[in-house]
Design a protein around this motif. Sequence first.
Motif, short mmCIF file in Angstrom:
data_model
loop_
_atom_site.label_atom_id
_atom_site.label_comp_id
_atom_site.label_asym_id
_atom_site.label_seq_id
_atom_site.Cartn_x
_atom_site.Cartn_y
_atom_site.Cartn_z
N TYR A 166 8.35 5.58 -5.17
CA TYR A 166 6.90 5.40 -5.28
C TYR A 166 6.57 4.34 -6.31
CZ TYR A 166 7.26 8.28 -9.47
OH TYR A 166 7.60 8.78 -10.69
N PRO A 167 5.42 3.68 -6.16
CA PRO A 167 4.96 2.76 -7.21
C PRO A 167 4.48 3.57 -8.40
CG PRO A 167 3.36 2.86 -5.42
CD PRO A 167 4.53 3.71 -5.01
N SER A 168 4.97 3.23 -9.60
CA SER A 168 4.62 4.02 -10.79
C SER A 168 3.49 3.37 -11.59
CB SER A 168 5.86 4.24 -11.66
OG SER A 168 6.44 3.01 -12.03
N ASP A 169 2.72 2.52 -10.93
CA ASP A 169 1.54 1.93 -11.58
C ASP A 169 0.34 2.86 -11.43
OD1 ASP A 169 1.17 1.57 -8.88
OD2 ASP A 169 0.67 -0.55 -9.01
N GLN A 170 0.61 4.14 -11.51
CA GLN A 170 -0.39 5.20 -11.43
C GLN A 170 0.10 6.35 -12.31
OE1 GLN A 170 -0.23 7.28 -7.54
NE2 GLN A 170 1.61 6.08 -7.13
N PRO A 171 -0.78 7.17 -12.83
CA PRO A 171 -0.31 8.32 -13.61
C PRO A 171 0.54 9.24 -12.72
CG PRO A 171 -2.69 8.04 -13.83
CD PRO A 171 -2.23 7.11 -12.75
N TYR A 172 1.56 9.85 -13.31
CA TYR A 172 2.39 10.77 -12.54
C TYR A 172 2.86 11.91 -13.43
CZ TYR A 172 6.04 7.71 -14.49
OH TYR A 172 6.84 6.96 -15.32
N ARG A 173 3.28 12.99 -12.76
CA ARG A 173 3.71 14.20 -13.46
C ARG A 173 4.92 14.77 -12.75
NH1 ARG A 173 1.40 19.82 -12.35
NH2 ARG A 173 2.24 21.11 -14.00
N TYR A 174 5.97 15.11 -13.52
CA TYR A 174 7.12 15.85 -13.01
C TYR A 174 6.93 17.30 -13.42
CZ TYR A 174 9.40 11.22 -13.44
OH TYR A 174 9.72 9.89 -13.39
N HIS A 175 7.22 18.23 -12.52
CA HIS A 175 7.08 19.65 -12.84
C HIS A 175 8.20 20.44 -12.18
CE1 HIS A 175 4.91 23.70 -12.38
NE2 HIS A 175 5.29 23.58 -13.64
N ASN A 176 8.80 21.33 -12.93
CA ASN A 176 9.78 22.26 -12.39
C ASN A 176 9.07 23.59 -12.20
OD1 ASN A 176 11.84 23.95 -11.68
ND2 ASN A 176 13.08 23.60 -13.52
N ALA A 177 8.61 23.85 -10.98
CA ALA A 177 7.91 25.10 -10.67
C ALA A 177 8.88 26.21 -10.31
CB ALA A 177 6.92 24.87 -9.53
N GLY A 178 10.18 25.91 -10.28
CA GLY A 178 11.17 26.90 -9.88
C GLY A 178 11.62 27.78 -11.04
N THR A 179 12.59 28.63 -10.73
CA THR A 179 13.10 29.57 -11.74
C THR A 179 14.44 29.11 -12.32
OG1 THR A 179 14.16 30.87 -10.00
CG2 THR A 179 11.94 31.53 -10.70
N GLY A 180 15.01 28.06 -11.75
CA GLY A 180 16.29 27.54 -12.24
C GLY A 180 16.12 26.15 -12.83
N THR A 181 17.19 25.64 -13.36
CA THR A 181 17.19 24.31 -13.96
C THR A 181 17.00 23.24 -12.88
OG1 THR A 181 18.64 25.06 -15.73
CG2 THR A 181 18.55 22.69 -15.34
N LEU A 182 16.23 22.23 -13.20
CA LEU A 182 16.00 21.08 -12.32
C LEU A 182 16.75 19.89 -12.90
CD1 LEU A 182 14.49 19.31 -10.16
CD2 LEU A 182 12.61 19.18 -11.82
N ARG A 183 17.54 19.23 -12.06
CA ARG A 183 18.24 18.01 -12.47
C ARG A 183 17.93 16.92 -11.46
NH1 ARG A 183 20.78 21.31 -15.45
NH2 ARG A 183 22.81 21.75 -16.12
N PHE A 184 17.61 15.74 -11.98
CA PHE A 184 17.35 14.62 -11.08
C PHE A 184 17.69 13.30 -11.76
CE2 PHE A 184 13.35 15.48 -13.23
CZ PHE A 184 12.78 14.24 -13.47
N ILE A 185 17.92 12.31 -10.93
CA ILE A 185 18.19 10.95 -11.39
C ILE A 185 16.91 10.15 -11.18
CG2 ILE A 185 19.57 8.86 -11.03
CD1 ILE A 185 21.18 11.27 -12.11
N ARG A 186 16.53 9.40 -12.21
CA ARG A 186 15.34 8.56 -12.18
C ARG A 186 15.76 7.12 -12.35
NH1 ARG A 186 11.52 7.77 -17.17
NH2 ARG A 186 9.70 6.77 -16.23
N ASN A 187 15.45 6.30 -11.36
CA ASN A 187 15.73 4.87 -11.39
C ASN A 187 14.39 4.15 -11.49
OD1 ASN A 187 17.02 2.43 -11.23
ND2 ASN A 187 17.50 2.58 -9.07
#
Length: 190
Positions: A166-187
């Motif tokens: 996605y184009p990040s020239d806009q406000p954004y929010r990451y959220h872990n709504a789950g019950t376990g750990t969230l892992r991700f790669i951000r490029n």
Amino acid sequence: MRNILHNSKDRPDVLVHVATNVRRLRLAAELSQQLLAEQAGISRRMLVNIEKGDVNVSLSTLDKLAEALGVLFYALVQPPESQDSARINEVAWVGSTPESRAVLLASKPATQEVELWAWTLAPDEEYFCAADGAGWHEMLVVTEGELTLELESGTHVIAAGDFHVYPSDQPYRYHNAGTGTLRFIRNVLH
């Protein structure tokens, strides 16, 4: 072995995409097969077979064709009817066993800078970010858990094994709504 894979599963065959895209781009550039083959440093016979989808083609040959056509690699392997030019998701290489493979997930041109991040968010943790400058994009690949990405354009839930660009020239929010750990790669790229 560094060749594009013929795909016998229910996904489209990437060699069909390559054949269609190379021919379409060659005709749009008003190049004969002979002239394109010469500019790419390959034989005309190889180009004819590529346009027919009859040959396993190396990644280096595709790079040469992309350069000769003045396009980026992804323009040759993406589905011709693709609405999202960044999302490719095609097997581009297989080794001697089925477990050895490379999947080109996405591609976006970068003009100045690229950053690669490894993120971990605990349950109910979130991260807010103001808009980046014009021309910045992010590619997120979730490796564990489920990421809720909130953008001005809408909310996207990205499960493990999936990704979003996605184009990040806009406000954004990451959220872990789950019950376990969230892992991700951000490029991040510009």
